[in-house]
Design an enzyme around this catalytic site. Structure first.
Site, short mmCIF file in Angstrom:
data_model
loop_
_atom_site.label_atom_id
_atom_site.label_comp_id
_atom_site.label_asym_id
_atom_site.label_seq_id
_atom_site.Cartn_x
_atom_site.Cartn_y
_atom_site.Cartn_z
N GLU A 32 -5.85 -11.15 -1.00
CA GLU A 32 -6.78 -11.15 0.41
C GLU A 32 -8.12 -11.11 -0.02
O GLU A 32 -8.97 -10.04 0.34
CB GLU A 32 -6.17 -9.66 1.00
N GLU A 55 0.72 -1.38 0.10
CA GLU A 55 -0.09 0.05 0.02
C GLU A 55 0.90 1.37 -0.02
O GLU A 55 0.54 2.00 0.85
CB GLU A 55 -1.00 0.08 1.21
#
Ligand code: XIL
Length: 369
Positions: free
Chosen positions: A274, A167
């Site tokens: 995920e 991220e």
């Protein structure tokens, strides 16, 4: 007398019947839809496509997924990733103090099952201890190198892919409020992270991992980052991890396909790292839902179309991992909107197994092809 009373009797009985049926139709079922106790082994069924993974705990926060879930549930997965215990704040809470136990449990258990392990994650703005990025750039840089050499070095040769950096961008550019960006003053910390990961474990596939990658703006930002920092050419980037925290309506199959193609066309592997489908679409104001037959069906349809697309793209995809195993343990039960509400609980239904650890209809759907 009796002759006249009879129609009245039947009319009343019919009314009661209609009324009680009507009520049943209006009120939701009290129990979740019944699950399947017998199910195929999804890891084996997808063996020729890609490993099927699950995020697990290794004893941190008191839960060890390998002993908590029934053996036949855990054994359907052919890949595992630590949901929390390999993150910097958990594995090196203080400088030089490493908490290996939970991470070791996961790597050992995965290997004993012949499953691969994804490493998550080495450099992230969240769940990162403040001491690591304190001081000057050179101090932070030395701590990053020490951290990566210790953590990735401990498991050298045993991790199939590392989420080296997690991220690092927003929709429109670098995440400049990341403590790593702040202490470096630029994005070159990303290059360092990949270099150190390669130094520690040259056999692991090195990944950049992020959420919202399916949005065209973020997808482009990531593409630009990879190009600008020469991550593939000069820093050993092997692929992009697409977190896939999705919902029943978003993203479209077209957006997913475009995302796969974007990175595959750059010569990179794609992994869905995920995966979970949020039945509230991230809206914290929606009241708790019951897992009705309709909801089971909607989830099965959604997962069904997603996995069909994944199978069609098997040559470009090298891992598909669920962010959990069963609905009784998923971050989505406690994560509403974009803020943590750890004190509040709202049952969500993103996982392939239900709260009784039975296979859900979606599991049956994605194993039926
Ligand atoms: C989440 C875990 O599931 C939670 O238990 C924890 O409290 C916060 O982090 N993106 C990631 C994951 O890369 O590491 C996050 O995991 C979910 C979002």
């Amino acid at each position: 007398m009796r002759k006249n009373a009879r129609p009245m009797y039947w009319a009343t009985a019919a009314l009661i019947l209609v009324f009680s049926f009507g009520c049943d139709l209006l009120s939701p079922p009290k129990e979740p839809a019944t699950g399947f106790t017998e199910f195929g082994n999804i890891g084996e069924l997808y063996e020729s496509y890609f490993p099927i993974g699950a995020a697990v705990s290794g004893g941190e926060y008191g839960t060890n997924s390998f002993t908590y879930y029934p053996a036949n549930v855990v054994s359907v997965f052919s890949s595992f990733v630590a949901e929390n215990c390999m993150k910097p704040a958990l594995i090196q809470p203080e400088e030089g103090t490493f908490e290996w136990d939970a991470a070791d449990v996961i790597v050992d258990a995965a290997e004993a099952r012949g499953a691969v392990v994804r490493g998550h994650t080495l450099v992230w703005h969240s769940q990162s201890p403040a001491w690591m990025t304190a001081g000057t750039k050179e101090e932070a840089r030395a701590r990053m190198r020490a951290h990566i050499l210790a953590v990735a070095g401990r498991y050298t040769g045993r991790i199939s892919a590392w989420d080296v950096v997690n991220e690092a961008v927003t929709d429109y550019g670098y995440r400049t409020d990341s403590p790593w960006y702040t202490v470096y003053g630029d994005a070159s910390y990303i290059q360092d992270a990949f270099d150190y990961a390669y130094e520690a474990d040259p056999d692991a596939k090195l990944f950049y991992n992020d959420y919202g990658v399916v949005n065209a703006s973020k997808r482009n930002t990531i593409k630009n980052m990879i190009t600008e920092l020469r991550l593939k050419e000069d820093h050993h980037l092997a692929g992009v991890g697409i977190q896939a925290h999705w919902n029943l309506n978003w993203p479209s199959l077209n957006e997913i396909q475009a995302t796969i193609d974007t990175f595959s066309d750059m010569g990179l592997e794609v992994q869905f790292t995920e995966l979970d489908i949020d039945v509230y679409g991230g809206d914290g104001s929606i009241a708790e839902k019951v897992l009705t037959d309709d909801l089971e069906e909607a989830l099965a349809d959604r997962y069904g179309e997603i996995f069909a697309l994944f199978r069609q793209n098997a040559e470009k995809i090298t891992n598909v991992t669920f962010w959990g195993i069963a609905d009784d343990h998923t971050w989505l039960n406690r994560f509403w909107d974009s803020t943590y509400h750890n004190d509040e609980f709202r049952q969500n239904y993103p996982m392939p197994f239900n709260t009784n650890h039975e296979a859900k209809r979606l599991y049956m759907r994605i194993t039926d092809f």
